[in-house]
Write an enzyme that holds these catalytic residues in place. Structure first.
Site, PDB file in Angstrom:
ATOM      1  N   LYS A  57       0.841  -1.203   0.000  1.00 44.53           N
ATOM      2  CA  LYS A  57       0.000   0.000   0.000  1.00 44.53           C
ATOM      3  C   LYS A  57       0.877   1.255   0.000  1.00 44.53           C
ATOM      4  O   LYS A  57       0.610   2.208  -0.730  1.00 44.53           O
ATOM      5  CB  LYS A  57      -0.935  -0.003   1.230  1.00 44.53           C
ATOM      6  CG  LYS A  57      -2.031  -1.054   1.138  1.00 44.53           C
ATOM      7  CD  LYS A  57      -2.825  -1.209   2.435  1.00 44.53           C
ATOM      8  CE  LYS A  57      -3.801  -2.373   2.311  1.00 44.53           C
ATOM      9  NZ  LYS A  57      -4.565  -2.646   3.531  1.00 44.53           N
ATOM     10  N   GLN A 101      -4.331  -1.828   9.990  1.00 45.11           N
ATOM     11  CA  GLN A 101      -4.310  -3.090   9.264  1.00 45.11           C
ATOM     12  C   GLN A 101      -4.880  -4.221  10.137  1.00 45.11           C
ATOM     13  O   GLN A 101      -4.538  -4.358  11.310  1.00 45.11           O
ATOM     14  CB  GLN A 101      -2.868  -3.416   8.823  1.00 45.11           C
ATOM     15  CG  GLN A 101      -2.737  -4.645   7.938  1.00 45.11           C
ATOM     16  CD  GLN A 101      -3.384  -4.478   6.552  1.00 45.11           C
ATOM     17  OE1 GLN A 101      -3.565  -3.359   6.076  1.00 45.11           O
ATOM     18  NE2 GLN A 101      -3.750  -5.582   5.927  1.00 45.11           N
ATOM     19  N   ASP A 124     -10.711   3.095   4.891  1.00 39.84           N
ATOM     20  CA  ASP A 124     -11.044   1.674   4.716  1.00 39.84           C
ATOM     21  C   ASP A 124     -12.557   1.484   4.581  1.00 39.84           C
ATOM     22  O   ASP A 124     -13.019   0.441   4.126  1.00 39.84           O
ATOM     23  CB  ASP A 124     -10.586   0.873   5.950  1.00 39.84           C
ATOM     24  CG  ASP A 124      -9.333   0.052   5.702  1.00 39.84           C
ATOM     25  OD1 ASP A 124      -9.075  -0.304   4.544  1.00 39.84           O
ATOM     26  OD2 ASP A 124      -8.631  -0.229   6.690  1.00 39.84           O
TER      27      ASP A 124
HETATM   28  N1  GUN Z   1      -6.743  -6.825   6.090  1.00 33.45           N
HETATM   29  C1  GUN Z   1      -7.120  -7.419   4.936  1.00 33.45           C
HETATM   30  N2  GUN Z   1      -7.678  -6.521   4.097  1.00 33.45           N
HETATM   31  C2  GUN Z   1      -7.675  -5.337   4.733  1.00 33.45           C
HETATM   32  C3  GUN Z   1      -8.111  -4.037   4.369  1.00 33.45           C
HETATM   33  O1  GUN Z   1      -8.648  -3.780   3.292  1.00 33.45           O
HETATM   34  N3  GUN Z   1      -7.912  -3.073   5.307  1.00 33.45           N
HETATM   35  C4  GUN Z   1      -7.336  -3.326   6.515  1.00 33.45           C
HETATM   36  N4  GUN Z   1      -7.204  -2.319   7.372  1.00 33.45           N
HETATM   37  N5  GUN Z   1      -6.926  -4.518   6.883  1.00 33.45           N
HETATM   38  C5  GUN Z   1      -7.084  -5.526   5.987  1.00 33.45           C
END
Ligand code: GUN
Length: 296
Positions: A57, A101, A124
């Site tokens: 990311k 995350q 998110d």
């Molecule tokens: N873990 C797996 N996918 C995601 C996501 O899209 N956002 C976050 N914060 N954690 C994740």
């Protein structure tokens, strides 16, 4: 059964195209005198997969001209410490959006951490306010994975209106928002949606009715060729690491769908890797740019 004409839904190529478009948009935004969009990611603990995703990311932020900040803390971080970090990010005027995350280490309560995030910075789209907005068809932040999936369907000209979509898996991150998004009255919605989960009695019968299947359970082999309607569009969200001595890292990622079997039946399908995965980051960058454009 599909006459050997299955279309590969190439998320890697589409994602690269979208990153380039976003970079151009950011260039215009900055040329008008604004600071570049700024995303922060909070990573707690040492889960290898989470670390890889977050690093990815951050890299894509740079490619699109965004600023990013990575906040890493040990697995022994307490709930209070994490809530303090969230409060600090909520109050930081230099930050447009942030994510925590998931999954968090078992001693931490993800729901209350998500609820502590300022919904205006919740890129998110996991906060109850943004999830509620999605359910009501109101403007807000749509979670990145479902958003990336509908963009891929739109790009490849896959009609959703009036189609039967079967979503397998009811997670807060993918299955539940995916089912909501596909059912809404908008250009990439208007599906009749069935949301299947661990208590679904006959999964094969449900999937067989689907024009569009979204498999998001994280268990390889969940969807096999015999469960598919010929010509169905199959979206595979699974990314389970399986040991493979021939692979560079000693493992490879496997989706929820038996790709080799399904490709004789499906009309269109995402590969793993290179399908849904790269598209999830697009939704996150778009949400962050949207937050930046809302600066007051
Ligand atoms: N873990 C797996 N996918 C995601 C996501 O899209 N956002 C976050 N914060 N954690 C994740």
């Amino acid at each position: 059964m599909n006459g050997g004409t299955m279309m590969i839904l190439d998320g890697k190529a589409l994602s690269a195209q979208r990153v380039a478009q976003l970079a151009a948009e950011v260039e215009d935004f900055v040329a008008d005198g604004a600071a570049p969009p700024h995303l922060a990611a909070v990573l707690i603990g040492d889960d290898g997969a989470s670390k890889t995703y977050v690093e990815h990311k951050v890299r894509k932020c740079a490619a699109a001209g965004f600023r990013s900040t990575l906040i890493e803390r040990g697995a022994d971080t307490t709930q209070e410490e994490l809530l303090e970090i969230v409060e600090g990010l909520n109050a930081d005027p230099m930050l447009d959006g942030f994510i925590v995350q998931l999954p968090l280490p078992a001693h931490l309560d993800a729901a209350s951490v998500i609820e502590a995030i300022d919904p205006r910075k919740d890129v998110d789209g996991f906060h109850p306010e943004n999830m509620g907005r999605l359910a009501l068809g109101l403007d807000g932040f749509v979670p990145a994975t479902p958003s990336g999936i509908v963009q891929m369907l739109a790009h490849y000209g896959i009609e959703t209106c009036g189609k039967h979509a079967v979503v397998i898996g009811r997670s807060d991150i993918v299955g539940t928002p995916m089912a909501l998004l596909l059912s809404r009255n908008n250009a990439m919605g208007n599906c009749t949606v069935t949301l299947c989960h661990s208590r679904t009695v006959n999964l094969a019968d449900e999937v067989r009715r689907a024009d569009i299947v979204v498999a998001a359970v994280g268990r390889p082999g969940t969807v096999t060729a015999d469960m598919l309607k010929p010509g169905a569009t199959v979206i595979d969200v699974g990314i389970t690491p399986v040991e493979d001595a021939t692979a560079k890292r000693g493992y490879r990622l496997k989706g929820d769908v038996d790709f080799e079997g399904a490709k004789a039946v499906a009309g269109a399908m995402t590969p793993v890797p290179g399908g849904v995965g790269p598209m999830t980051i697009i939704g996150l960058l778009e949400n962050t740019l949207k937050a930046a454009k809302r600066r007051t």
